[in-house]
Scaffold this motif. Structure first.
Motif: not given
Ligand SMILES: Nc1ncnc2c1ncn2[C@@H]1O[C@H](COP(=O)(O)OP(=O)(O)OP(=O)(O)O)[C@@H](O)[C@H]1O
Length: 681
Positions: A143-144, A148, A217, A221
């Motif tokens: 996901r990161i 993001c 984060l 994101c």
């Protein structure tokens, strides 16, 4: 003469019955019937096929709103073969071991391309929690990497993974990270005491890097990611001491259920084990059993540990998901029997908490404690809750303080000097039989378990002091009693029944016991569910770093990372652990709890006393800025804590400097005592 032709025999003139007249309408009808039947058949077939097709295609395509999360790990992260990683790490040789986490070891490796990597080998056999962390970490890393946008320089890069099952169905799960030459901040700052970290500039850069990593984060994101376990061992340093936030095993995506995140990863293909890898497995087990013998970092660490006056040891935390109020901490030393461990209890600042499976993990930081113990700090442990030997946070801290003080007692019996009864004992010391009696009772006293003597001596002393105070005498008052005075009046009256140690524990993110809060104090004013049941499926984090509301059934929010960051800030500025007793005198004992000590110094206007004395080239203004920011982050109420974006602004000088929280302002309340660092625009 005419001859008549012979007459033909008179055949009966029977003509075949006339063919029935052609019935035009009947023939047409049956043709229509046939074609209708055929049509119906085709139609039915079509319907059946259509239904079957829809069923099959429905299985294949999940509606977009049910799909979560979209990125598949296989597409985003490289899947390494187990063999490649085994070769890269020289069959997970002990000499390549970089450290040990809750679920396995991390090894240094070099890929055939020459790229240096760090491989986390998670031994999943029998540990559902380990497996979940593995999948969670992979999922979050994907996901990161993808969702993001540009990858942050302040967040560790996950390069790939491997999931391998051998012939005996033993699972080996591996995650491949970029290699960080200077290891974790915990190691570098508290064990190896790297000389580079004594330079304020580098410390401040780390402070800023971590803030930027968490800010990424939370704000870059979408949806935001809450790390849930910000602490020095989850901050890694590269060769230039650039810091990166690591370890997403406990991280959560806001608004997404943990299972949703993990689900996609459970379908990851597993390599079948071959003979070679199984032999390696066996070797590997041996290597792991032998432990780390050749790692110079480990040697440095043990030397550092020997010189440290406080031995540290991890503990196991049990947070009941159904009733978070039963937040308990158990001190465990695997080398000690359950009955022994209390005697060998020591401080901990690294406790991983997870209640989702009622599995608890911890790792020992050193041997020692009350009497010998293990060599080297690395071990890992996971098991189901074993009852009996557990207590609440308060009990744990009391036990720990007790054991720490007990160690020091032979030198200075500082507790008994303030004991009203001790003077009586001393006065009668001239009497010889009484002396013998006293000696006997002293040996008995010394042999008591810490819990007992702590309760008898310390708590009795406290109650005596309280009685005295009620009678109007204020002499000899202890600092944690004074702490109550700094609590806003409203709270003070509400909590008048609290014991003094409760306030001490409050500073230790120990608001575990403040369960019933009013709704305004909660983020977005949400009302706690009945029975104090957490809205989150599990509570996670590290004692001393975990935000109080997380143990209080509060909703998951970015502000819990802000709290943990506040503790980390204080640790970085002071160069010590959040909970530590370094010597016996009262002045040192007062400093045991870093958070309470920082608050106390703020009230006395002596913030700079907190700064690590080993730091050189200190920028006092920056140090004050850091401590003030930390105090803001440590606000009990999550809504009153700044956001990570605001923190980055304050620390980088792009926003105005923070104001010391009112309750910490030395009277009269003053503004922040340094110039504005706001950059000219
Ligand atoms: N990418 C890396 N580069 C260099 N060293 C690393 C890397 N990742 C981890 N390490 C080392 O391995 C140690 C263990 O890391 P790991 O993330 O498994 O556990 P932890 O964060 O210390 O503990 P826990 O799993 O309980 O959170 C770290 O403390 C660090 O010293």
């Amino acid at each position: 003469m005419s001859t008549l032709p012979p007459t033909l025999p008179d055949f009966p003139r029977t003509l075949p019955p006339p063919a029935p007249p052609y019935n035009h309408s009947h023939g047409h009808g049956s043709a229509v019937l046939h074609s209708v039947l055929a049509g119906v058949l085709v139609f039915v077939l079509f319907i059946v096929l259509a239904i079957a097709y829809r069923k099959i295609s429905r299985k294949r395509t999940v509606p977009a709103d049910l799909k979560s999360p979209p990125p598949q790990p296989q597409k985003q992260l490289q899947q390494f073969s187990y063999k490649v990683l085994r070769r890269a790490t020289s069959a997970f040789a002990a000499s390549n071991r970089l450290g040990q986490g809750g679920f396995g070891s991390v090894y240094k490796g070099v890929l055939p391309s020459g790229t240096e990597i760090a491989v986390k080998l998670m031994n999943g056999s029998g540990s559902l929690q380990g497996e979940r962390e593995f999948h969670n970490e992979l999922s979050l890393s994907t996901r990161i990497n993808s969702a993001c946008g540009t990858h942050s320089r302040q967040v560790i890069s996950v390069l790939g993974f491997s999931s391998h099952q051998n012939r005996h169905r033993r699972k080996k799960m591996l995650i491949v990270y970029e290699y960080m030459q200077n290891g974790s901040l915990q190691d570098a700052l508290l064990y190896r005491k790297c000389p580079e970290l004594m330079d304020w500039k580098i410390r401040f850069k780390i402070i800023l890097d971590v803030a930027k990593g968490i800010d990424y984060l939370h704000f870059s994101c979408n949806p935001p990611i809450v790390h849930c376990d910000i602490k020095p061992s989850n901050v890694l340093l590269d060769c230039n001491f650039n810091a990166k936030v690591a370890d997403f095993g406990l991280a959560r995506v806001l608004g997404l259920d943990e299972n949703e995140i993990i689900e996609t990863f459970l379908e990851c293909g597993e390599e079948e084990g071959d003979l070679e890898t199984e032999i390696a497995d066996d070797n590997n087990t041996d290597v792991e059993k032998k432990g780390n013998t050749g790692d110079c970092r480990e040697e440095n660490r043990s030397v550092a540990e020997e010189t440290e006056s406080v031995m540290t040891r991890d503990v196991v935390v049990n947070v009941d998901p159904v009733s978070p109020e039963s937040c308990r901490v158990t001190v465990v030393d695997l080398e000690a029997s359950p009955s022994e461990y209390l005697e060998r209890t020591s401080v901990s600042d690294q406790i991983s908490v997870d209640s989702s499976n009622r599995r608890f993990l911890g790792k020992k930081k050193s041997g020692g404690g009350g009497g010998g113990g293990g060599s080297g700090r690395d071990w890992w442990w996971k098991q189901d809750n074993w009852g009996g030997e557990s207590g609440r946070v308060k009990d744990y801290v009391m036990e720990w303080i007790g054991s720490e003080i007990k160690k020091e007692r032979p030198k200075k019996d500082w507790l008994t000097t303030t004991d009203p009864f001790s003077s009586e004992q001393e006065a009668s010391s001239a009497n010889v039989p009484q002396k013998k009696q006293k000696k006997k009772s002293e040996t008995e006293k010394k042999n008591r378990k810490p819990r007992e003597w702590w309760k008898e001596e310390f708590c009795d002393e406290l109650s005596n002091k309280k009685k005295k105070k009620r009678r109007g005498s204020n002499t000899g008052e202890m600092w944690w009693q004074r702490d109550e005075e700094f609590v806003p009046q409203k709270r003070k009256s509400k909590s008048s029944s609290k014991s003094s140690i409760d306030w001490w524990l409050d500073g230790l993110s120990g608001e575990f016991r403040h369960r019933r809060r009013n709704s305004q104090e909660r983020p977005s004013g949400e009302i706690p569910k009945s029975g104090g049941i957490s809205s989150t499926p599990s509570m996670r984090g590290t004692v001393c770093y975990i935000a109080p509301e997380k143990c209080d059934g509060g909703q998951l929010s970015e502000k819990s990372d802000v709290y943990s960051y506040g503790v980390l800030l204080l640790v970085l500025v002071s160069g010590r652990r959040p909970l530590q007793v370094t010597a016996s005198p009262m002045s040192e004992f007062e400093r045991a709890n870093l958070i309470s000590w920082a608050r106390q110094l703020a009230r006395n206007g002596k913030l700079l006393d907190l700064v690590d004395p080993n730091i050189h080239s200190l920028d006092q203004e920056q140090a004050m800025l850091c401590i003030t920011t930390a105090l803001l982050c440590l606000h009990r109420s999550p809504v009153k804590r700044p956001t990570m974006r605001e923190i980055v602004g304050m620390l980088s000088g792009e926003a105005g400097p923070p104001h010391l929280p009112f309750e910490f302002s030395p009277s009269p309340p003053t503004n922040f005592p340094f110039k504005s660092r706001r950059k000219p625009r």
